[in-house]
Design a protein around this motif. Sequence first.
Motif, short mmCIF file in Angstrom:
data_model
loop_
_atom_site.label_atom_id
_atom_site.label_comp_id
_atom_site.label_asym_id
_atom_site.label_seq_id
_atom_site.Cartn_x
_atom_site.Cartn_y
_atom_site.Cartn_z
N GLY A 10 0.82 -1.19 0.00
CA GLY A 10 0.00 0.00 0.00
C GLY A 10 0.85 1.25 0.00
N LEU A 11 0.19 2.35 0.26
CA LEU A 11 0.85 3.65 0.33
C LEU A 11 1.09 4.00 1.79
CD1 LEU A 11 1.77 6.36 -0.94
CD2 LEU A 11 -0.62 7.09 -0.78
N VAL A 12 2.31 4.37 2.11
CA VAL A 12 2.66 4.70 3.49
C VAL A 12 3.61 5.88 3.48
CG1 VAL A 12 4.57 3.05 3.56
CG2 VAL A 12 3.45 3.72 5.69
N GLY A 16 6.94 5.12 8.22
CA GLY A 16 5.84 4.23 8.56
C GLY A 16 6.20 2.77 8.45
N SER A 17 5.19 1.93 8.69
CA SER A 17 5.39 0.48 8.69
C SER A 17 4.31 -0.21 7.86
CB SER A 17 5.31 -0.06 10.11
OG SER A 17 6.33 0.47 10.93
N LEU A 18 4.68 -1.35 7.33
CA LEU A 18 3.74 -2.25 6.67
C LEU A 18 4.16 -3.68 6.99
CD1 LEU A 18 3.40 -0.77 3.04
CD2 LEU A 18 1.61 -0.83 4.78
N ARG A 19 3.19 -4.58 6.95
CA ARG A 19 3.51 -6.01 7.06
C ARG A 19 2.97 -6.72 5.83
NH1 ARG A 19 1.78 -10.67 11.41
NH2 ARG A 19 -0.22 -10.47 10.33
N LYS A 87 11.39 3.99 3.84
CA LYS A 87 11.98 5.12 3.14
C LYS A 87 11.43 5.18 1.72
CE LYS A 87 16.34 4.15 5.53
NZ LYS A 87 17.79 3.86 5.36
N PRO A 88 11.49 6.34 1.10
CA PRO A 88 11.02 6.43 -0.30
C PRO A 88 11.73 5.43 -1.22
CG PRO A 88 11.25 8.62 0.61
CD PRO A 88 11.80 7.66 1.65
N GLN A 111 2.39 -4.10 -4.37
CA GLN A 111 3.05 -2.81 -4.52
C GLN A 111 3.18 -2.10 -3.18
OE1 GLN A 111 4.42 -1.35 -7.31
NE2 GLN A 111 5.11 0.32 -5.97
N VAL A 112 4.38 -1.61 -2.92
CA VAL A 112 4.65 -0.78 -1.75
C VAL A 112 5.12 0.58 -2.25
CG1 VAL A 112 6.13 -0.44 0.26
CG2 VAL A 112 5.20 -2.71 -0.24
N THR A 113 4.44 1.62 -1.82
CA THR A 113 4.81 2.99 -2.19
C THR A 113 5.01 3.81 -0.93
OG1 THR A 113 3.53 2.82 -4.24
CG2 THR A 113 4.14 5.03 -3.49
N VAL A 114 6.20 4.37 -0.79
CA VAL A 114 6.54 5.18 0.38
C VAL A 114 6.68 6.62 -0.09
CG1 VAL A 114 8.09 5.51 2.32
CG2 VAL A 114 7.76 3.22 1.34
#
Length: 116
Positions: A10-12, A16-19, A87-88, A111-114
């Motif tokens: 996702g978008l963070v 931030g954090s994601l799992r 980080k971006p 997809q991971v978007t920072v």
Amino acid sequence: QLRLVESGGGLVQPGGSLRLSCVASGFTLDRYAVAWFRQAPGKEREGISCIRSSGGITNYADSVKGRFTISRDNAKNTVYLQMNSLKPEDTALYYCYARDGPLNYWGQGTQVTVSS
């Protein structure tokens, strides 16, 4: 159908954090070593972390060491990637990969978007 399915992207915001989760469908994951890869636009696919079938040995790329943690729950047929202090430059499509000798499977990616 034998496959791996990733989720949790996702978008963070930066910091931030994601799992991420990688669930095996149609086969039992406990015999497989599992790795997470990522690929950013215009860049090569990069291996970032892996975990042995027993879960006792893990490895990390320098780019994520100290921020990401890989783990597995064989009872749930799932491998996780906890990502903290994002980080971006962590922006990418993240894939999981499972291997047991000649048998191997790739997921479709999440997809991971920072970004702020």
